[in-house]
Motif scaffolding. Structure first.
Motif, mmCIF file in Angstrom:
data_model
loop_
_atom_site.group_PDB
_atom_site.id
_atom_site.type_symbol
_atom_site.label_atom_id
_atom_site.label_comp_id
_atom_site.label_asym_id
_atom_site.label_seq_id
_atom_site.Cartn_x
_atom_site.Cartn_y
_atom_site.Cartn_z
ATOM 1 N N ALA A 118 0.826 -1.204 0.000
ATOM 2 C CA ALA A 118 0.000 0.000 0.000
ATOM 3 C C ALA A 118 0.863 1.259 0.000
ATOM 4 O O ALA A 118 0.471 2.287 -0.555
ATOM 5 N N GLY A 119 2.058 1.182 0.589
ATOM 6 C CA GLY A 119 2.964 2.327 0.647
ATOM 7 C C GLY A 119 3.861 2.476 -0.568
ATOM 8 O O GLY A 119 4.654 3.405 -0.641
ATOM 9 N N GLY A 120 3.787 1.548 -1.521
ATOM 10 C CA GLY A 120 4.550 1.649 -2.752
ATOM 11 C C GLY A 120 5.795 0.799 -2.838
ATOM 12 O O GLY A 120 6.437 0.754 -3.882
ATOM 13 N N ALA A 121 6.185 0.123 -1.766
ATOM 14 C CA ALA A 121 7.339 -0.783 -1.823
ATOM 15 C C ALA A 121 6.937 -2.049 -2.581
ATOM 16 O O ALA A 121 5.755 -2.388 -2.665
ATOM 17 N N TRP A 122 7.933 -2.723 -3.120
ATOM 18 C CA TRP A 122 7.707 -3.983 -3.827
ATOM 19 C C TRP A 122 8.337 -5.139 -3.063
ATOM 20 O O TRP A 122 9.386 -4.976 -2.438
ATOM 21 N N GLY A 166 17.502 -25.448 -3.789
ATOM 22 C CA GLY A 166 16.382 -25.957 -3.000
ATOM 23 C C GLY A 166 15.995 -24.995 -1.888
ATOM 24 O O GLY A 166 15.655 -25.408 -0.789
ATOM 25 N N THR A 167 16.081 -23.698 -2.200
ATOM 26 C CA THR A 167 15.834 -22.679 -1.182
ATOM 27 C C THR A 167 14.901 -21.591 -1.700
ATOM 28 O O THR A 167 14.732 -21.404 -2.903
ATOM 29 N N SER A 168 14.352 -20.867 -0.754
ATOM 30 C CA SER A 168 13.489 -19.731 -1.070
ATOM 31 C C SER A 168 13.882 -18.560 -0.188
ATOM 32 O O SER A 168 14.451 -18.743 0.891
ATOM 33 N N TRP A 169 13.565 -17.358 -0.654
ATOM 34 C CA TRP A 169 13.825 -16.137 0.104
ATOM 35 C C TRP A 169 12.890 -15.050 -0.412
ATOM 36 O O TRP A 169 12.230 -15.218 -1.432
ATOM 37 N N ALA A 170 12.849 -13.955 0.304
ATOM 38 C CA ALA A 170 12.056 -12.799 -0.119
ATOM 39 C C ALA A 170 12.994 -11.619 -0.305
ATOM 40 O O ALA A 170 14.048 -11.546 0.328
ATOM 41 N N ARG A 171 12.589 -10.715 -1.185
ATOM 42 C CA ARG A 171 13.354 -9.483 -1.345
ATOM 43 C C ARG A 171 12.373 -8.324 -1.477
ATOM 44 O O ARG A 171 11.204 -8.513 -1.822
ATOM 45 N N MET A 172 12.882 -7.127 -1.173
ATOM 46 C CA MET A 172 12.053 -5.921 -1.274
ATOM 47 C C MET A 172 12.889 -4.792 -1.844
ATOM 48 O O MET A 172 14.112 -4.803 -1.760
ATOM 49 N N TRP A 173 12.184 -3.806 -2.417
ATOM 50 C CA TRP A 173 12.842 -2.599 -2.924
ATOM 51 C C TRP A 173 11.804 -1.487 -2.962
ATOM 52 O O TRP A 173 10.620 -1.723 -2.737
ATOM 53 N N GLY A 174 12.296 -0.266 -3.192
ATOM 54 C CA GLY A 174 11.404 0.892 -3.130
ATOM 55 C C GLY A 174 10.993 1.173 -1.691
ATOM 56 O O GLY A 174 9.873 1.579 -1.411
ATOM 57 N N THR A 175 11.929 0.967 -0.785
ATOM 58 C CA THR A 175 11.653 0.985 0.650
ATOM 59 C C THR A 175 12.216 2.228 1.328
ATOM 60 O O THR A 175 12.877 3.044 0.705
ATOM 61 N N ALA A 177 7.118 3.096 9.558
ATOM 62 C CA ALA A 177 6.176 4.070 10.126
ATOM 63 C C ALA A 177 5.107 3.410 10.985
ATOM 64 O O ALA A 177 4.313 4.104 11.617
ATOM 65 N N GLY A 178 5.089 2.083 11.016
ATOM 66 C CA GLY A 178 4.071 1.377 11.790
ATOM 67 C C GLY A 178 2.811 1.186 10.967
ATOM 68 O O GLY A 178 2.775 1.433 9.769
ATOM 69 N N GLY A 179 1.775 0.750 11.616
ATOM 70 C CA GLY A 179 0.518 0.513 10.918
ATOM 71 C C GLY A 179 0.462 -0.885 10.338
ATOM 72 O O GLY A 179 1.297 -1.739 10.627
ATOM 73 N N GLU A 180 -0.543 -1.081 9.513
ATOM 74 C CA GLU A 180 -0.768 -2.384 8.910
ATOM 75 C C GLU A 180 0.357 -2.770 7.961
ATOM 76 O O GLU A 180 0.839 -1.951 7.186
ATOM 77 N N GLY A 181 0.746 -4.004 8.025
ATOM 78 C CA GLY A 181 1.703 -4.535 7.071
ATOM 79 C C GLY A 181 0.961 -5.184 5.918
ATOM 80 O O GLY A 181 -0.262 -5.278 5.918
ATOM 81 N N ASP A 182 1.701 -5.607 4.925
ATOM 82 C CA ASP A 182 1.147 -6.313 3.774
ATOM 83 C C ASP A 182 1.748 -7.704 3.740
ATOM 84 O O ASP A 182 2.977 -7.838 3.871
ATOM 85 N N CYS A 183 0.932 -8.733 3.525
ATOM 86 C CA CYS A 183 1.427 -10.098 3.408
ATOM 87 C C CYS A 183 0.883 -10.743 2.134
ATOM 88 O O CYS A 183 -0.195 -10.389 1.672
#
Length: 113
Positions: free
Chosen positions: A21-25, A35-44, A100-106
């Motif tokens: 909702a805040g624009g991060a990906w 045989g592994t998985s991970w998460a990544r983010m940007w625009g943070t 900033a707090g508040g609701e997260g996105d999952c």
């Protein structure tokens, strides 16, 4: 371990992508070779956090992995969680926690069989 340092990020599959909702990906990634998985983010922003879990085939939640944007250099690039074992059929889930707090996105995805 780091997907970059372990060279598991050379040709990973993107299981799912999500814009917060805040624009991060966020993306959930999977490496067949490792045989592994991970998460990544940007625009943070500094202080933003991503958490990732990989559940077993029996539905139990796995160990949580997380990463936080530490500085402006991180905020201008990708930030990755450490990897966790994931096999075909595993459900992986990522949650974004804004500084900033508040609701997260999952969101979640299943590793293809």
């Amino acid at each position: 371990k780091s997907p970059m340092q372990m060279q598991c990020a050379a040709e990973p599959a993107t299981l799912a992508a999500h814009r917060t909702a805040g624009g991060a990906w966020m993306e959930l990634r999977y490496s067949v070779e490792c045989g592994t998985s991970w998460a990544r983010m940007w625009g943070t922003r500094v202080g933003d956090r991503i958490e990732m879990t990989a559940g077993g085939r029996d539905g139990r939640a796995g160990v949580a992995r997380s990463a936080e944007v530490q500085n402006t250099i991180d905020a201008d690039s990708y930030v990755y969680t450490p990897m966790t074992a994931a096999h075909p059929g595993t459900v992986v889930r990522a949650c974004f926690r804004p500084a900033a707090g508040g609701e997260g996105d999952c969101f979640e995805a299943r590793v293809a069989k």
